[in-house]
Design a protein around this motif. Structure first.
Motif, PDB file in Angstrom:
ATOM      1  N   LYS A  62       0.870  -1.180   0.091  1.00 27.11           N
ATOM      2  CA  LYS A  62      -0.167   0.103   0.155  1.00 27.11           C
ATOM      3  C   LYS A  62       0.628   1.234   0.081  1.00 27.11           C
ATOM      4  N   ARG A  63       1.937   0.966   0.515  1.00 29.64           N
ATOM      5  CA  ARG A  63       2.959   2.109   0.548  1.00 29.64           C
ATOM      6  C   ARG A  63       3.996   2.195  -0.683  1.00 29.64           C
ATOM      7  N   GLN A  64       3.866   0.963  -1.364  1.00 28.29           N
ATOM      8  CA  GLN A  64       4.713   1.126  -2.495  1.00 28.29           C
ATOM      9  C   GLN A  64       4.324   0.131  -3.703  1.00 28.29           C
ATOM     10  N   PRO A  65       3.051   0.820  -4.133  1.00 26.79           N
ATOM     11  CA  PRO A  65       2.456   0.095  -5.180  1.00 26.79           C
ATOM     12  C   PRO A  65       3.207   0.080  -6.341  1.00 26.79           C
ATOM     13  N   GLY A  66       4.090   0.998  -6.725  1.00 25.21           N
ATOM     14  CA  GLY A  66       4.985   0.946  -7.885  1.00 25.21           C
ATOM     15  C   GLY A  66       6.036  -0.277  -7.852  1.00 25.21           C
ATOM     16  N   LYS A  67       6.466  -0.556  -6.627  1.00 23.87           N
ATOM     17  CA  LYS A  67       7.460  -1.711  -6.650  1.00 23.87           C
ATOM     18  C   LYS A  67       6.648  -2.935  -6.643  1.00 23.87           C
ATOM     19  N   ALA A  68       5.308  -3.238  -6.082  1.00 24.76           N
ATOM     20  CA  ALA A  68       4.563  -4.172  -6.065  1.00 24.76           C
ATOM     21  C   ALA A  68       4.478  -4.629  -7.526  1.00 24.76           C
ATOM     22  N   ASN A  69       4.133  -3.459  -8.512  1.00 23.64           N
ATOM     23  CA  ASN A  69       3.858  -3.608  -9.786  1.00 23.64           C
ATOM     24  C   ASN A  69       5.027  -4.230 -10.588  1.00 23.64           C
ATOM     25  N   LYS A  70       6.169  -3.821 -10.270  1.00 28.36           N
ATOM     26  CA  LYS A  70       7.480  -4.299 -10.857  1.00 28.36           C
ATOM     27  C   LYS A  70       7.799  -5.556 -10.419  1.00 28.36           C
ATOM     28  N   VAL A  71       7.548  -5.818  -9.167  1.00 29.19           N
ATOM     29  CA  VAL A  71       7.708  -7.433  -8.869  1.00 29.19           C
ATOM     30  C   VAL A  71       6.854  -8.326  -9.378  1.00 29.19           C
ATOM     31  N   PHE A  72       5.588  -7.990  -9.478  1.00 33.31           N
ATOM     32  CA  PHE A  72       4.693  -8.622 -10.301  1.00 33.31           C
ATOM     33  C   PHE A  72       5.150  -9.134 -11.744  1.00 33.31           C
ATOM     34  N   GLU A  73       5.695  -8.007 -12.495  1.00 33.34           N
ATOM     35  CA  GLU A  73       6.207  -8.113 -13.777  1.00 33.34           C
ATOM     36  C   GLU A  73       7.424  -9.034 -13.805  1.00 33.34           C
ATOM     37  N   LEU A  74       8.223  -8.926 -12.570  1.00 31.28           N
ATOM     38  CA  LEU A  74       9.316  -9.796 -12.636  1.00 31.28           C
ATOM     39  C   LEU A  74       8.866 -11.265 -12.462  1.00 31.28           C
ATOM     40  N   ALA A  75       7.709 -11.678 -11.614  1.00 32.62           N
ATOM     41  CA  ALA A  75       7.286 -12.785 -11.302  1.00 32.62           C
ATOM     42  C   ALA A  75       7.017 -13.562 -12.479  1.00 32.62           C
ATOM     43  N   ILE A  76       6.220 -12.790 -13.336  1.00 36.77           N
ATOM     44  CA  ILE A  76       5.416 -13.246 -14.763  1.00 36.77           C
ATOM     45  C   ILE A  76       6.548 -13.412 -15.654  1.00 36.77           C
ATOM     46  N   ARG A  77       7.647 -12.698 -15.669  1.00 35.31           N
ATOM     47  CA  ARG A  77       8.895 -13.125 -16.625  1.00 35.31           C
ATOM     48  C   ARG A  77       9.659 -14.055 -16.071  1.00 35.31           C
ATOM     49  N   LEU A  78       9.649 -14.514 -14.997  1.00 39.63           N
ATOM     50  CA  LEU A  78      10.229 -15.732 -14.334  1.00 39.63           C
ATOM     51  C   LEU A  78       9.572 -16.948 -14.580  1.00 39.63           C
ATOM     52  N   ARG A  79       8.092 -16.651 -14.352  1.00 37.29           N
ATOM     53  CA  ARG A  79       7.422 -18.039 -14.582  1.00 37.29           C
ATOM     54  C   ARG A  79       7.689 -18.309 -15.787  1.00 37.29           C
ATOM     55  N   GLU A  80       7.354 -17.670 -17.049  1.00 43.72           N
ATOM     56  CA  GLU A  80       7.335 -17.889 -18.467  1.00 43.72           C
ATOM     57  C   GLU A  80       8.903 -18.368 -18.698  1.00 43.72           C
ATOM     58  N   THR A  81      10.012 -17.819 -18.137  1.00 46.12           N
ATOM     59  CA  THR A  81      11.100 -18.468 -18.148  1.00 46.12           C
ATOM     60  C   THR A  81      11.317 -19.939 -17.930  1.00 46.12           C
ATOM     61  N   ILE A  82      10.773 -20.411 -16.647  1.00 48.27           N
ATOM     62  CA  ILE A  82      10.764 -21.505 -16.099  1.00 48.27           C
ATOM     63  C   ILE A  82      10.091 -22.413 -16.942  1.00 48.27           C
ATOM     64  N   TYR A  83       8.681 -21.925 -17.295  1.00 45.22           N
ATOM     65  CA  TYR A  83       7.961 -22.793 -18.195  1.00 45.22           C
ATOM     66  C   TYR A  83       8.600 -23.274 -19.353  1.00 45.22           C
ATOM     67  N   ARG A  84       9.247 -22.284 -20.124  1.00 40.55           N
ATOM     68  CA  ARG A  84       9.942 -22.691 -21.523  1.00 40.55           C
ATOM     69  C   ARG A  84      11.244 -23.486 -21.204  1.00 40.55           C
ATOM     70  N   ILE A  85      12.077 -23.455 -19.992  1.00 42.50           N
ATOM     71  CA  ILE A  85      13.066 -24.009 -19.578  1.00 42.50           C
ATOM     72  C   ILE A  85      12.704 -25.655 -19.645  1.00 42.50           C
ATOM     73  N   PHE A  86      11.757 -25.911 -18.776  1.00 43.76           N
ATOM     74  CA  PHE A  86      11.203 -27.145 -18.367  1.00 43.76           C
ATOM     75  C   PHE A  86      10.214 -27.872 -19.459  1.00 43.76           C
ATOM     76  N   SER A  87       9.476 -27.163 -20.215  1.00 45.76           N
ATOM     77  CA  SER A  87       8.936 -27.534 -21.476  1.00 45.76           C
ATOM     78  C   SER A  87       9.912 -27.988 -22.623  1.00 45.76           C
ATOM     79  N   PHE A  88      10.837 -27.129 -22.705  1.00 49.51           N
ATOM     80  CA  PHE A  88      11.993 -27.585 -23.616  1.00 49.51           C
ATOM     81  C   PHE A  88      12.474 -28.742 -23.160  1.00 49.51           C
ATOM     82  N   GLN A  89      12.748 -29.046 -21.681  1.00 47.72           N
ATOM     83  CA  GLN A  89      13.628 -30.095 -21.583  1.00 47.72           C
ATOM     84  C   GLN A  89      12.778 -31.427 -21.448  1.00 47.72           C
TER      85      GLN A  89
END
Length: 204
Positions: A62-89
């Motif tokens: 609530k005090r850092q909404p901008g940072k929270a949004n950036k972390v969420f964007e990071l989370a989505i990028r991480l998730r898609e990276t993990i998905y590609r890595i193990f899907s390819f594997q």
């Protein structure tokens, strides 16, 4: 607190995180995460965030909404990276060097927060989260991905064989390593029905 539910039966934390998208391999994936609050709810459900810690982070956003949004964007990028890595594997394809480099980048950042703490039975690993960084829910996910990539279980990683693009990742822990479906009650049952239908047509 999010009211969403999450599937946590993949056999590895990083795969559970990748599975926060339904029909991941289809043209119309359905995301279970729509914001940072959902990310915290997933962390709680997965057992990686205590309820008190999650509540503290909710108040912090609530005090850092901008940072929270950036972390969420990071989370989505991480998730898609993990998905590609193990899907390819799972498909026997070469993992993209860019994806591995990104995972290594986050690994260095995440492991810097690990510490050894004393316990009644000896010592154990723990996360140094006292400063309240908003991305702490992702640290165990990154560690899980690195551990799975370097473990003997790597060749057990599978992706649901449903031809509609289920995309569910899981560890095949069956004795003969023959599991093909996310669940026999859903994708597996559909495939079984299709095989029966084809046999019926062929014998008609």
């Amino acid at each position: 607190m999010s009211s969403k539910t999450f599937d946590l039966e993949a056999g590895a934390l990083c795969l559970d995180f990748a599975n926060t998208v339904d029909w991941h391999a289809s043209e119309n994936p359905q995301d279970r995460l729509s914001g940072y609050a959902d990310l915290l709810a997933w962390g709680e459900a997965a057992g990686e965030l205590a309820a008190t810690r999650a509540e503290y982070l909710r108040l912090l956003t609530k005090r850092q909404p901008g940072k929270a949004n950036k972390v969420f964007e990071l989370a989505i990028r991480l998730r898609e990276t993990i998905y590609r890595i193990f899907s390819f594997q799972a498909a026997g394809r070469n993992i993209a060097l860019d994806d591995l480099a990104y995972l290594n980048e986050l690994l260095g950042q995440s492991l810097s927060h690990l510490r050894i703490t004393s316990a009644s039975s000896g010592f154990s690993w723990d996360w140094n989260d006292t400063s309240g960084p908003l991305d702490q829910v992702l640290w165990p996910v990154v560690r899980s991905a690195a551990e799975l990539l370097t473990s003997e279980d790597l060749d057990r990683v599978r992706e649901c064989a449903d031809d509609r693009g289920c995309g569910y990742l899981f560890l095949d822990l069956s004795r003969n390593r023959s599991r093909r479906w996310c669940s026999m009650e859903t994708c597996g049952n559909r495939a079984k029905a299709q095989r029966h239908y084809r046999r019926t047509l062929e014998s008609a």
